[in-house]
Enzyme design. Structure first.
Site, PDB file in Angstrom:
ATOM      1  N   HIS A 134       8.657   6.864   5.042  1.00  0.00           N
ATOM      2  CA  HIS A 134       7.996   7.523   6.162  1.00  0.00           C
ATOM      3  C   HIS A 134       7.538   6.464   7.149  1.00  0.00           C
ATOM      4  O   HIS A 134       7.204   5.342   6.772  1.00  0.00           O
ATOM      5  CB  HIS A 134       6.799   8.356   5.682  1.00  0.00           C
ATOM      6  CG  HIS A 134       5.901   7.660   4.727  1.00  0.00           C
ATOM      7  ND1 HIS A 134       6.209   7.514   3.390  1.00  0.00           N
ATOM      8  CD2 HIS A 134       4.708   7.043   4.892  1.00  0.00           C
ATOM      9  CE1 HIS A 134       5.239   6.855   2.788  1.00  0.00           C
ATOM     10  NE2 HIS A 134       4.312   6.542   3.679  1.00  0.00           N
ATOM     11  N   GLY A 138       0.793  -1.226   0.000  1.00  0.00           N
ATOM     12  CA  GLY A 138       0.000   0.000   0.000  1.00  0.00           C
ATOM     13  C   GLY A 138       0.823   1.273   0.000  1.00  0.00           C
ATOM     14  O   GLY A 138       0.295   2.347   0.314  1.00  0.00           O
TER      15      GLY A 138
HETATM   16  P1  AMP Z   1       1.739   5.313   2.197  1.00  0.00           P
HETATM   17  O1  AMP Z   1       0.445   4.988   1.505  1.00  0.00           O
HETATM   18  O2  AMP Z   1       2.193   4.339   3.223  1.00  0.00           O
HETATM   19  O3  AMP Z   1       2.808   5.632   1.170  1.00  0.00           O
HETATM   20  O4  AMP Z   1       1.461   6.633   3.028  1.00  0.00           O
HETATM   21  C1  AMP Z   1       1.313   7.880   2.437  1.00  0.00           C
HETATM   22  C2  AMP Z   1       0.504   8.724   3.385  1.00  0.00           C
HETATM   23  O5  AMP Z   1       0.667  10.087   3.009  1.00  0.00           O
HETATM   24  C3  AMP Z   1      -0.996   8.449   3.364  1.00  0.00           C
HETATM   25  O6  AMP Z   1      -1.426   8.062   4.664  1.00  0.00           O
HETATM   26  C4  AMP Z   1      -1.605   9.772   2.924  1.00  0.00           C
HETATM   27  O7  AMP Z   1      -2.833  10.061   3.577  1.00  0.00           O
HETATM   28  C5  AMP Z   1      -0.524  10.760   3.282  1.00  0.00           C
HETATM   29  N1  AMP Z   1      -0.520  11.988   2.507  1.00  0.00           N
HETATM   30  C6  AMP Z   1      -0.659  12.114   1.163  1.00  0.00           C
HETATM   31  N2  AMP Z   1      -0.557  13.406   0.805  1.00  0.00           N
HETATM   32  C7  AMP Z   1      -0.327  14.103   1.956  1.00  0.00           C
HETATM   33  C8  AMP Z   1      -0.142  15.491   2.255  1.00  0.00           C
HETATM   34  N3  AMP Z   1      -0.154  16.432   1.284  1.00  0.00           N
HETATM   35  N4  AMP Z   1       0.053  15.853   3.534  1.00  0.00           N
HETATM   36  C9  AMP Z   1       0.048  14.921   4.526  1.00  0.00           C
HETATM   37  N5  AMP Z   1      -0.110  13.599   4.298  1.00  0.00           N
HETATM   38  C10 AMP Z   1      -0.299  13.194   3.040  1.00  0.00           C
END
Ligand code: AMP
Ligand code: ZN
Length: 114
Positions: A100, A93
């Site tokens: 992160h 996912g």
């Molecule tokens: P993943 O899917 O593990 O790569 O996590 C990416 C995360 O980034 C998801 O939980 C999103 O909701 C979050 N996300 C995407 N765009 C932003 C943004 N502009 N600011 C803060 N979080 C974000």
């Protein structure tokens, strides 16, 4: 990296609700929270996936965990418990290809995760 969303957040080009920042690490609130606490902890340096971590990054990766714990304490969920998640590649996912840690807490976490 030019077209990386989290690099843009790390350099202030895209707004985020930042709750911690130092020379190497930043923590900010997830835009689509999956729990009462959902904070992302990132290195400012671009590393695409956990598979791209080099030996030289060891201290930096340690800092991500240390800062995640600090944020958990500040948010009052350290003793209750919290989850740190790092998704790698599509089947897990991963949607943003800049590593992160998801810091999730404030509710009971289920196991196994979906
Ligand atoms: P993943 O899917 O593990 O790569 O996590 C990416 C995360 O980034 C998801 O939980 C999103 O909701 C979050 N996300 C995407 N765009 C932003 C943004 N502009 N600011 C803060 N979080 C974000
Ligand atoms: Zn990046």
């Amino acid at each position: 990296m030019r077209d990386c969303l989290f690099c843009k957040i790390a350099t202030g080009k895209v707004h985020a609700k930042i709750i911690y920042e130092d020379e190497n690490v930043m923590a900010f609130e997830d835009i689509n929270p999956q729990a009462p606490v959902h904070t992302l902890v990132i290195p400012k340096k671009h590393i695409s996936t956990t598979l791209d971590i080099k030996e030289d990054d060891s201290a930096l990766i340690g800092s991500l965990f240390r800062i995640a714990g600090q944020v958990a304490r500040e948010k009052g969920i350290a003793e209750r418990g919290f989850r740190l998640v790092s998704n790698t590649n599509p089947e897990a996912g991963q949607t943003v290809y800049h590593i992160h840690l998801h810091l999730l807490g404030g509710r009971h976490m289920h196991w196994p995760p979906g």
